[in-house]
Design a protein around this motif. Structure first.
Motif, mmCIF file in Angstrom:
data_model
loop_
_atom_site.group_PDB
_atom_site.id
_atom_site.type_symbol
_atom_site.label_atom_id
_atom_site.label_comp_id
_atom_site.label_asym_id
_atom_site.label_seq_id
_atom_site.Cartn_x
_atom_site.Cartn_y
_atom_site.Cartn_z
ATOM 1 N N UNK A 188 0.834 -1.202 0.000
ATOM 2 C CA UNK A 188 0.000 0.000 0.000
ATOM 3 C C UNK A 188 0.866 1.247 0.000
ATOM 4 N N UNK A 189 1.919 1.219 0.848
ATOM 5 C CA UNK A 189 2.755 2.405 0.965
ATOM 6 C C UNK A 189 3.502 2.665 -0.327
ATOM 7 N N UNK A 190 4.002 1.602 -0.963
ATOM 8 C CA UNK A 190 4.734 1.764 -2.213
ATOM 9 C C UNK A 190 3.822 2.379 -3.263
ATOM 10 N N UNK A 191 2.558 1.903 -3.288
ATOM 11 C CA UNK A 191 1.612 2.405 -4.280
ATOM 12 C C UNK A 191 1.300 3.876 -4.004
ATOM 13 N N UNK A 192 1.123 4.194 -2.711
ATOM 14 C CA UNK A 192 0.748 5.554 -2.340
ATOM 15 C C UNK A 192 1.839 6.543 -2.713
ATOM 16 N N UNK A 193 3.086 6.097 -2.637
ATOM 17 C CA UNK A 193 4.190 7.006 -2.929
ATOM 18 C C UNK A 193 4.154 7.458 -4.383
ATOM 19 N N UNK A 194 3.572 6.615 -5.251
ATOM 20 C CA UNK A 194 3.571 6.946 -6.677
ATOM 21 C C UNK A 194 2.471 7.938 -7.038
ATOM 22 N N UNK A 224 0.248 11.210 -7.106
ATOM 23 C CA UNK A 224 0.543 12.617 -6.840
ATOM 24 C C UNK A 224 -0.428 13.160 -5.789
ATOM 25 N N UNK A 225 -0.104 14.335 -5.236
ATOM 26 C CA UNK A 225 -0.979 14.977 -4.266
ATOM 27 C C UNK A 225 -2.376 15.213 -4.845
ATOM 28 N N UNK A 226 -2.429 15.642 -6.129
ATOM 29 C CA UNK A 226 -3.730 15.899 -6.759
ATOM 30 C C UNK A 226 -4.539 14.619 -6.832
ATOM 31 N N UNK A 227 -3.845 13.526 -7.172
ATOM 32 C CA UNK A 227 -4.519 12.233 -7.243
ATOM 33 C C UNK A 227 -5.110 11.855 -5.899
ATOM 34 N N UNK A 228 -4.331 12.096 -4.835
ATOM 35 C CA UNK A 228 -4.803 11.762 -3.485
ATOM 36 C C UNK A 228 -6.021 12.608 -3.124
ATOM 37 N N UNK A 286 12.299 19.658 6.047
ATOM 38 C CA UNK A 286 11.645 18.629 6.865
ATOM 39 C C UNK A 286 10.581 19.249 7.762
ATOM 40 N N UNK A 287 10.841 20.468 8.225
ATOM 41 C CA UNK A 287 9.894 21.115 9.137
ATOM 42 C C UNK A 287 8.690 21.674 8.383
ATOM 43 N N UNK A 288 8.886 22.014 7.095
ATOM 44 C CA UNK A 288 7.854 22.729 6.340
ATOM 45 C C UNK A 288 6.450 22.097 6.379
ATOM 46 N N UNK A 289 6.301 20.764 6.106
ATOM 47 C CA UNK A 289 4.935 20.213 6.127
ATOM 48 C C UNK A 289 4.210 20.458 7.443
ATOM 49 N N UNK A 313 -6.494 16.692 6.320
ATOM 50 C CA UNK A 313 -6.096 15.928 5.145
ATOM 51 C C UNK A 313 -4.608 16.161 4.838
ATOM 52 N N UNK A 314 -4.186 17.441 4.890
ATOM 53 C CA UNK A 314 -2.785 17.767 4.597
ATOM 54 C C UNK A 314 -1.861 17.034 5.558
ATOM 55 N N UNK A 315 -2.302 16.954 6.841
ATOM 56 C CA UNK A 315 -1.462 16.306 7.838
ATOM 57 C C UNK A 315 -1.191 14.860 7.456
ATOM 58 N N UNK A 316 -2.235 14.166 6.984
ATOM 59 C CA UNK A 316 -2.052 12.760 6.603
ATOM 60 C C UNK A 316 -1.289 12.659 5.283
ATOM 61 N N UNK A 317 -1.612 13.545 4.328
ATOM 62 C CA UNK A 317 -1.027 13.426 2.988
ATOM 63 C C UNK A 317 0.472 13.710 2.997
ATOM 64 N N UNK A 318 0.940 14.558 3.936
ATOM 65 C CA UNK A 318 2.366 14.879 3.931
ATOM 66 C C UNK A 318 3.164 13.925 4.805
ATOM 67 N N UNK A 319 2.483 12.981 5.463
ATOM 68 C CA UNK A 319 3.174 12.012 6.307
ATOM 69 C C UNK A 319 3.373 10.727 5.497
ATOM 70 N N UNK A 320 4.618 10.410 5.097
ATOM 71 C CA UNK A 320 4.852 9.257 4.219
ATOM 72 C C UNK A 320 4.326 7.957 4.826
ATOM 73 N N UNK A 321 4.238 7.943 6.167
ATOM 74 C CA UNK A 321 3.849 6.716 6.838
ATOM 75 C C UNK A 321 2.345 6.494 6.833
ATOM 76 N N UNK A 322 1.567 7.575 6.679
ATOM 77 C CA UNK A 322 0.104 7.445 6.747
ATOM 78 C C UNK A 322 -0.544 7.693 5.402
ATOM 79 N N UNK A 323 0.277 8.128 4.439
ATOM 80 C CA UNK A 323 -0.246 8.596 3.170
ATOM 81 C C UNK A 323 -1.126 7.551 2.484
#
Lengths: 309, 345
Positions: free
Chosen positions: B23-29, B31-35, B222-225, B297-307
Motif C-alpha cells: 500500500x505504501x509503495x503504491x501511495x508514494x507513486x 501525486x498529491x492531486x490524485x490523493x 523537513x519542518x515545512x509540512x 487531510x494535509x497532515x495525513x497526505x504529507x506524512x509518508x507513513x500514513x499517506x
C-alpha cells in the motif's frame, strides 16, 4: 513540593511583570483621561488640577514606580469612574467569571470524555464519523455568532430564556455557559478521542480484557486514566482561552464579570481598574497552571518520581 | 506530549526498519492531486476554499454597486429566491443587498487573515528553527519571549493595543501576527532541536557547512509540512479573532465590512431581521470548517507513513485499520521473539 512551587513562582514572575508593564505603558498611550472625565467647558486650570491630582503629569517611569510601590502595599489605586478602590472592583467582578468558567469547563470535560470515549470505542464507525464532524464544527464556530443565534432562537422566537443579565436565576446561566462551552467541547472531544484510540489498543488494555474485565471497566479504569494527561494539557489551555471567550460572551449577555470590567475600563481609560483586572487574571492563570502540573503528578507516577528527584 | 517522548524514538526506529508495504509503495507513486481526488470530503473542502478565494479577489468587481446601493423602500426584505441574486439573502434596513455585502466582506476578511498568518509563520518559524538549531541561551531567550506572549489571553492584548493605535486593517494584521508567532516558534524549535542531533545534520556540519545553510537546506524542508499544517489550522483562529475584534467594535471599522462586523451590525435588528446576523456567521463557519477538514487531510497526505490511507475509500479504511493493527501485533511478536533469541546468545 515546596521547591517545585518556588521554582514555578520565580519563572512565572517575569512574564507576569512584563505583561503588567506592557499594559501600564500601553494604557497610558491612549491619552489623558481628563478629556473624558471633565466637561467640555472645563478651564485649563481645572484640567491641570485633575491631571495633577491623579498623577498623570509625572513622567511615565515615575508613575510606574509609584504604582509598583502601591502594589507592594496592596494599594492598587482608585477607579476614575466610581472612585472605588480598583482591587475591590476587580475582586467583585472576579467570582462571576470564575463561576462561569468553572461551570463551562465541568460541562465541557464531562461531555468531551463521554462523547470522545464513545467515538474511540469503535474507530471509523458511523458514530465516530458523526461525532468527529460535529466536534470539528463545534471547534470552529465563532462564539459571538452562536450567542446571537441562541438569543434569537430561545429568547426572541421561543421566549423561554432571558436575553441577558443574571436576574433570572438558573435560566440566565444556560445561554452564556452553552456559548462558552461549545468550542472547548469540540476541541476536547477530538483530543479525548485521539488519546483513547491509542490507549484502547495498548497492551495493558488487552491484558485487562484477558482477565475478564468488562467493557465499561476497561474504558473507565484502564484507558481513561492513561488518556487523561493529554486531555488535561488541552483543557488547561482552553481554560486560559476561556478569558477570550468571556470578554465576548460577558459583553453580549451583560454578565458582570472580569471580561466586561476590562473592556469597560479600557474604553473609559480607567487605568487602575484595568491594571488590577489584568493582574488578577494573570495570577489566576498562574494558579491554574500550577494546579495542572499537580494534576499530572496525581495521574502519572513517572512525573511524581521526577518531581521528587 | 512530554509523556509520549520516551516511546517516540523506538517507534521511529521500528518504522525505518519495517519493509515498505505494497500500500505504501503504491501511495508514494500517486501525486498529491490524485490523493485529493480520491478523498471526496477533502476535495469539497478544497473546492469551497478555492471558490471563497476567487470571491475574495474578483467578488467586489463582480458585485459592483449592489453592495452599496440603497433602496429604503426595499429595506428589510427577508431572503427569497427568484427575482435576481441581489435578494437571495435578503436586504438590510437601508435596502442594501446582504449577499453583495457578504461578498465585499469576504475580501476584507481574507486580506486580514492571510497576511497575518503568513507574517507570523515566516517570523515564528525562522526564529524557531534558529533557536532550536543553536540551543543554549538563544533557545532559552526565544522560548521565554514566546511564554510571555502566550501567558496572556490574546484577544485582551489585541483589545488594549488596538485601542491605543486606532483599529486600522494594518494594525489588526500586525497585532494578530504578533500574538500567533509563538505557535510557529514552538513547533519549529521542537522539530529543529530534534533534527540538529541527527546524523545527516552532523555530516553536513563535519563538511563545514555553515549553520544558516544547514537550516535552509536540511532543517527547513523537513519542518515545512508540519508548519504548513499548523498554518492552515491557525488561519481559522486568526479569522475568528478578527471577527471577534470587529464584533467588539475595535476591528474593521465601517464603512468597510468584514463578516464579524456584519454579524455585529445585524445584532441590532435581531428582533425583525434574523438573516442579517445569520448568513455572515454561516460564511465564517463554512470557511473555518473547510479549512479544518483540509488541514487534517494535509497532515495525513504529507506524512509518508500514513499517506497510503488516503488511497482507499473511507468506507473500507476501518477494515484496513484492523488489518494494519493485526500486522503490527504480528511484527511485535516476531520482534520480541528475535530479541529474546539474541539475548540468549
Amino acid at each position: 513540593m515546596l521547591t517545585f512551587l518556588r521554582k514555578r513562582a520565580l519563572t512565572s514572575l517575569l512574564p507576569l511583570l512584563l505583561v503588567l508593564l506592557g499594559v501600564f505603558v500601553l494604557a497610558r498611550l491612549t491619552g489623558n483621561p481628563a478629556s473624558l472625565y471633565l466637561p467640555e467647558s472645563a478651564t485649563p486650570a481645572q484640567r491641570a488640577a485633575f491631571t495633577e491630582r491623579n498623577g498623570f503629569d509625572d513622567p511615565i517611569w515615575r508613575q510606574l514606580l509609584d504604582y509598583l510601590g502601591g502594589v507592594l502595599q496592596f494599594d492598587f489605586g482608585t477607579s476614575l469612574r466610581t472612585g472605588e478602590a480598583a482591587s475591590t472592583m476587580a475582586l467583585r467582578a472576579f467570582p462571576a467569571t470564575l463561576q462561569l468558567a468553572a461551570a463551562t469547563m465541568i460541562i465541557a470535560i464531562v461531555l468531551a470524555v463521554v462523547i470522545g470515549s464513545w467515538a474511540a470505542y469503535r474507530p471509523n464507525s458511523i458514530a465516530d464519523r458523526i461525532s468527529s464532524f460535529l466536534s470539528m464544527t463545534a471547534a470552529s464556530v465563532p462564539d459571538f455568532w452562536i450567542a446571537i443565534m441562541g438569543i434569537y432562537l430561545f429568547a426572541v422566537v421561543l421566549g423561554v430564556l432571558p436575553t441577558s443579565g443574571t436576574n433570572a436565576g438558573a435560566l440566565s446561566w444556560i445561554l452564556p455557559v452553552a456559548t462558552l462551552a461549545i468550542r472547548p467541547v469540540g476541541v476536547l472531544t477530538q483530543v479525548v478521542r485521539g488519546a483513547m484510540v491509542s490507549a484502547l489498543s495498548a497492551p495493558y488494555v488487552r491484558l485487562a480484557r484477558s482477565t475478564g474485565a468488562g467493557d465499561v471497566r476497561v474504558v473507565t479504569h484502564q484507558a481513561l486514566r492513561n488518556a487523561a494527561a493529554p486531555a488535561l494539557t488541552v483543557a488547561g489551555d482552553l481554560t486560559v482561552g476561556l478569558v477570550n471567550g468571556a470578554v465576548v460572551v460577558e459583553t453580549i449577555f451583560g454578565w458582570p464579570g472580569i471580561g466586561k470590567l476590562m473592556i469597560d475600563s479600557i474604553v473609559g481609560r480607567d487605568f487602575a481598574v484595568l491594571q488590577a483586572a489584568v493582574l488578577l487574571t494573570a495570577i489566576s492563570i498562574f494558579v491554574l497552571n500550577v494546579l495542572i502540573d499537580l494534576g499530572y503528578a496525581l495521574l502519572d507516577a513517572r512525573v511524581r518520581e521526577k518531581a521528587k528527584a | 506530549m512530554t509523556l509520549d517522548n520516551p516511546t517516540e524514538p523506538v517507534k521511529s526506529e521500528a518504522k525505518a526498519a519495517e519493509p515498505a508495504t505494497p500500500e505504501k509503495a503504491r501511495a508514494a507513486k500517486i501525486s498529491m492531486w490524485g490523493l485529493l481526488w480520491r478523498d471526496k470530503v477533502a476535495l469539497v473542502a478544497a473546492a469551497v476554499l478555492v471558490a471563497l478565494a476567487l470571491v475574495a479577489v474578483l467578488g467586489p468587481t463582480l458585485v459592483g454597486d449592489a453592495a452599496t446601493d440603497q433602496d429604503l423602500a426595499a429595506g428589510v426584505t427577508p431572503p427569497r429566491l427568484g427575482d435576481g441574486w441581489v435578494n437571495w439573502l435578503g436586504t438590510d434596513p437601508l435596502g442594501r443587498s446582504l449577499l453583495g455585502r457578504i461578498v465585499v466582506a469576504t475580501q476584507t476578511t481574507f486580506s486580514v487573515a492571510v497576511p497575518a498568518v503568513i507574517i507570523s509563520m515566516v517570523i515564528g518559524s525562522l526564529i524557531g528553527m534558529w533557536a532550536g538549531y543553536h540551543r543554549g541561551v538563544r533557545e532559552t531567550i526565544a522560548m521565554r519571549i514566546a511564554d510571555v506572549i502566550m501567558s496572556f489571553p490574546s484577544l485582551l492584548l489585541a483589545v488594549v493595543v488596538l485601542y491605543v493605535f486606532s483599529p486600522s486593517a494594518a494594525n489588526i494584521v500586525l497585532v494578530l501576527a504578533i500574538t500567533r508567532i509563538p505557535i510557529y516558534l514552538r513547533t519549529a524549535r521542537a522539530e529543529s532541536a530534534e533534527l540538529q542531533s541527527r546524523t545527516f545534520v552532523d555530516a553536513a556540519r563535519t563538511f563545514g557547512t555553515r549553520p544558516n545553510a544547514i537550516i535552509r537546506r536540511h532543517v527547513f524542508p523537513i519542518v515545512l509540512p508540519t508548519l504548513l499544517t499548523v498554518a492552515t489550522l491557525d488561519f481559522c483562529f486568526v479569522m475568528l479573532a478578527e471577527s471577534s475584534l470587529s464584533f467588539l467594535g475595535i476591528g474593521i471599522q465601517p464603512p468597510d465590512v468584514s463578516w464579524g462586523l456584519l454579524v455585529s451590525q445585524g445584532r441590532t435588528y435581531l428582533q425583525t431581521a434574523w438573516w442579517l446576523s445569520f448568513f455572515p456567521g454561516l460564511a465564517i463557519v463554512v470557511t473555518t470548517v473547510s479549512t479544518t477538514i483540509l488541514a487534517s487531510w494535509v497532515r495525513i497526505a504529507t506524512d509518508p507513513d500514513q499517506r497510503w490511507r488516503l488511497t482507499v475509500p473511507r468506507s473500507s479504511r476501518r477494515k484496513l485499520a484492523r488489518a494494519d493493527k493485526a500486522a503490527a501485533r504480528r511484527r511485535a511478536r516476531v520482534g520480541a521473539a528475535t530479541s529474546t533469541v539474541q539475548e540468549k546468545r
